[in-house]
Design a protein around this motif. Structure first.
Motif, PDB file in Angstrom:
ATOM      1  N   ASP A 127      -4.484   0.961   8.498  1.00 39.49           N
ATOM      2  CA  ASP A 127      -3.932  -0.233   7.853  1.00 39.49           C
ATOM      3  C   ASP A 127      -5.040  -1.073   7.225  1.00 39.49           C
ATOM      4  O   ASP A 127      -4.874  -1.632   6.146  1.00 39.49           O
ATOM      5  CB  ASP A 127      -3.139  -1.076   8.852  1.00 39.49           C
ATOM      6  CG  ASP A 127      -1.854  -0.386   9.295  1.00 39.49           C
ATOM      7  OD1 ASP A 127      -1.350   0.476   8.545  1.00 39.49           O
ATOM      8  OD2 ASP A 127      -1.369  -0.687  10.402  1.00 39.49           O
ATOM      9  N   TYR A 130      -6.123   0.570   4.025  1.00 38.17           N
ATOM     10  CA  TYR A 130      -5.119   0.333   2.980  1.00 38.17           C
ATOM     11  C   TYR A 130      -5.247  -1.084   2.419  1.00 38.17           C
ATOM     12  O   TYR A 130      -5.252  -1.281   1.205  1.00 38.17           O
ATOM     13  CB  TYR A 130      -3.707   0.572   3.524  1.00 38.17           C
ATOM     14  CG  TYR A 130      -2.649   0.262   2.503  1.00 38.17           C
ATOM     15  CD1 TYR A 130      -2.341   1.171   1.500  1.00 38.17           C
ATOM     16  CD2 TYR A 130      -1.986  -0.958   2.510  1.00 38.17           C
ATOM     17  CE1 TYR A 130      -1.392   0.878   0.541  1.00 38.17           C
ATOM     18  CE2 TYR A 130      -1.040  -1.262   1.556  1.00 38.17           C
ATOM     19  CZ  TYR A 130      -0.741  -0.342   0.570  1.00 38.17           C
ATOM     20  OH  TYR A 130       0.183  -0.650  -0.381  1.00 38.17           O
ATOM     21  N   GLY A 147       2.415   0.680  -8.011  1.00 40.39           N
ATOM     22  CA  GLY A 147       1.120   0.467  -7.383  1.00 40.39           C
ATOM     23  C   GLY A 147       0.010   0.186  -8.373  1.00 40.39           C
ATOM     24  O   GLY A 147       0.248  -0.322  -9.464  1.00 40.39           O
ATOM     25  N   LEU A 177      -3.509   8.305   4.973  1.00 43.13           N
ATOM     26  CA  LEU A 177      -2.870   7.503   3.929  1.00 43.13           C
ATOM     27  C   LEU A 177      -2.312   8.396   2.817  1.00 43.13           C
ATOM     28  O   LEU A 177      -1.250   8.114   2.262  1.00 43.13           O
ATOM     29  CB  LEU A 177      -3.856   6.487   3.333  1.00 43.13           C
ATOM     30  CG  LEU A 177      -4.241   5.312   4.222  1.00 43.13           C
ATOM     31  CD1 LEU A 177      -5.307   4.458   3.546  1.00 43.13           C
ATOM     32  CD2 LEU A 177      -3.024   4.462   4.568  1.00 43.13           C
ATOM     33  N   THR A 180       0.931  10.010   4.093  1.00 42.68           N
ATOM     34  CA  THR A 180       2.082   9.096   4.114  1.00 42.68           C
ATOM     35  C   THR A 180       2.443   8.578   2.721  1.00 42.68           C
ATOM     36  O   THR A 180       3.389   7.801   2.577  1.00 42.68           O
ATOM     37  CB  THR A 180       1.802   7.890   5.042  1.00 42.68           C
ATOM     38  OG1 THR A 180       0.641   7.192   4.566  1.00 42.68           O
ATOM     39  CG2 THR A 180       1.603   8.339   6.477  1.00 42.68           C
ATOM     40  N   ARG A 182       0.688   6.591   0.760  1.00 42.13           N
ATOM     41  CA  ARG A 182       0.215   5.247   0.407  1.00 42.13           C
ATOM     42  C   ARG A 182      -0.936   5.283  -0.590  1.00 42.13           C
ATOM     43  O   ARG A 182      -1.156   4.321  -1.325  1.00 42.13           O
ATOM     44  CB  ARG A 182      -0.190   4.483   1.674  1.00 42.13           C
ATOM     45  CG  ARG A 182       1.040   4.189   2.541  1.00 42.13           C
ATOM     46  CD  ARG A 182       0.659   3.765   3.934  1.00 42.13           C
ATOM     47  NE  ARG A 182       0.336   2.353   3.991  1.00 42.13           N
ATOM     48  CZ  ARG A 182      -0.093   1.744   5.092  1.00 42.13           C
ATOM     49  NH1 ARG A 182      -0.243   2.419   6.212  1.00 42.13           N
ATOM     50  NH2 ARG A 182      -0.368   0.465   5.070  1.00 42.13           N
ATOM     51  N   SER A 193      -0.343   3.024  -3.713  1.00 40.71           N
ATOM     52  CA  SER A 193       1.066   2.691  -3.895  1.00 40.71           C
ATOM     53  C   SER A 193       1.393   1.358  -3.236  1.00 40.71           C
ATOM     54  O   SER A 193       0.663   0.886  -2.373  1.00 40.71           O
ATOM     55  CB  SER A 193       1.964   3.791  -3.328  1.00 40.71           C
ATOM     56  OG  SER A 193       1.810   3.862  -1.943  1.00 40.71           O
ATOM     57  N   LYS A 195       2.914  -1.102  -0.698  1.00 41.52           N
ATOM     58  CA  LYS A 195       2.990  -0.892   0.747  1.00 41.52           C
ATOM     59  C   LYS A 195       4.403  -0.464   1.157  1.00 41.52           C
ATOM     60  O   LYS A 195       5.382  -1.101   0.782  1.00 41.52           O
ATOM     61  CB  LYS A 195       2.595  -2.155   1.499  1.00 41.52           C
ATOM     62  CG  LYS A 195       2.363  -1.924   2.969  1.00 41.52           C
ATOM     63  CD  LYS A 195       1.688  -3.125   3.597  1.00 41.52           C
ATOM     64  CE  LYS A 195       1.299  -2.825   5.024  1.00 41.52           C
ATOM     65  NZ  LYS A 195       0.560  -3.930   5.624  1.00 41.52           N
ATOM     66  N   VAL A 196       4.461   0.613   1.909  1.00 45.07           N
ATOM     67  CA  VAL A 196       5.726   1.096   2.434  1.00 45.07           C
ATOM     68  C   VAL A 196       6.030   0.326   3.713  1.00 45.07           C
ATOM     69  O   VAL A 196       5.236   0.283   4.637  1.00 45.07           O
ATOM     70  CB  VAL A 196       5.659   2.627   2.753  1.00 45.07           C
ATOM     71  CG1 VAL A 196       6.976   3.108   3.315  1.00 45.07           C
ATOM     72  CG2 VAL A 196       5.278   3.408   1.500  1.00 45.07           C
TER      73      VAL A 196
END
Length: 197
Positions: A127, A130, A147, A177, A180, A182, A193, A195-196
Motif C-alpha cells: 500500500d 502504491y 489512472g 501490485l 492485482t 494496480r 491505475s 485505487k481499487v
C-alpha cells in the motif's frame, strides 16, 4: 524577465547541476523532468525527488550556504530557463508578483512533500508503494482513463529510495501490485491505475 533567463536544452541522463557545486542559479523546468539525487556518505546515489515542467529547482541558491545540496539529472529531454541569484533577487525586489509566484511554488512543494511523508507512514509495503507511486504520478505523470502514466523509467532501486524500503522488498511488492492490476508496465512506461477499493 525573459531577457534575464538562460535557456538550456538537455538530453536524458545529462546533469543540470551536481551536488556540492556552487549554487549560483535557480532553474525553471519548461519541458521534461528532472531527478534530484544525493550521494550518501557511503557513496550510494539516493533519489530524493522528481520534478516536472513548471517546477523550480536549485532554490538553495537563495540560501547563504552557496552550494547545491543535491544533484539534478534529466530523465528525458528537458528544457530549463536559469537565472543567477543576484539577477533573481533584483527582479523580486522590483516585481513583487515574481516573489509571490516563487512562494506559491515552494508552498506547493511543501504540500506535495507532506503528502509523500503521509504515504510513507502506511505500514503495509504494498500500500505504501502504491501511495508513493500515485504521488509521483500526480507530480510528473499524465492523467488518462483509469489512472496515470509515468513515461520515463524508474528503476527498482530509485523506487526503493522513494518508498524507504529495500530494493528486493520493493520488487516483490511491485509484482503484487501488478498481479492485482494496480500497476502495469509497458516498455519504459509505468501505468498506475485508480485505487481499487
Amino acid at each position: 524577465m525573459a531577457d534575464e533567463l538562460v535557456r538550456r536544452k538537455l538530453d536524458a541522463g545529462e546533469d543540470l547541476f551536481h551536488q556540492g557545486e556552487s549554487a549560483d542559479s535557480i532553474h525553471l523546468i519548461k519541458m521534461g523532468s528532472v531527478k534530484l539525487t544525493k550521494i550518501s556518505a557511503d557513496g550510494r546515489i539516493i533519489t530524493l525527488d522528481i520534478r516536472k515542467a513548471g517546477a523550480l529547482i536549485g532554490e538553495s541558491a537563495l540560501l547563504e550556504e552557496g552550494v547545491y545540496p543535491v544533484g539534478a539529472t534529466c530523465l528525458e529531454t528537458t528544457v530549463t530557463c536559469g537565472i543567477d541569484k543576484k539577477t533573481f533577487e533584483g527582479l523580486v525586489t522590483n516585481h513583487s508578483d515574481i516573489g509571490l509566484v516563487v512562494i506559491r511554488n515552494l508552498s506547493r512543494r511543501i504540500q506535495q512533500l507532506s503528502s509523500r511523508v503521509g504515504a510513507l507512514s502506511e505500514p503495509n509495503l504494498e500500500d505504501r508503494l502504491y501511495e508513493v507511486l500515485v504521488n509521483v504520478a500526480l507530480e510528473v505523470g499524465a492523467r488518462g482513463a483509469g489512472g496515470w502514466t509515468i513515461a520515463f523509467p524508474l528503476t527498482h532501486e530509485e523506487i526503493s529510495f522513494l518508498v524507504g524500503a529495500h530494493r528486493v522488498s520493493v520488487t516483490r511488492a511491485l509484482s503484487r501490485l501488478r498481479d492485482t492490476g494496480r500497476v502495469r508496465m509497458s516498455g519504459k512506461q509505468l501505468f498506475i491505475s485508480d485505487k481499487v477499493i
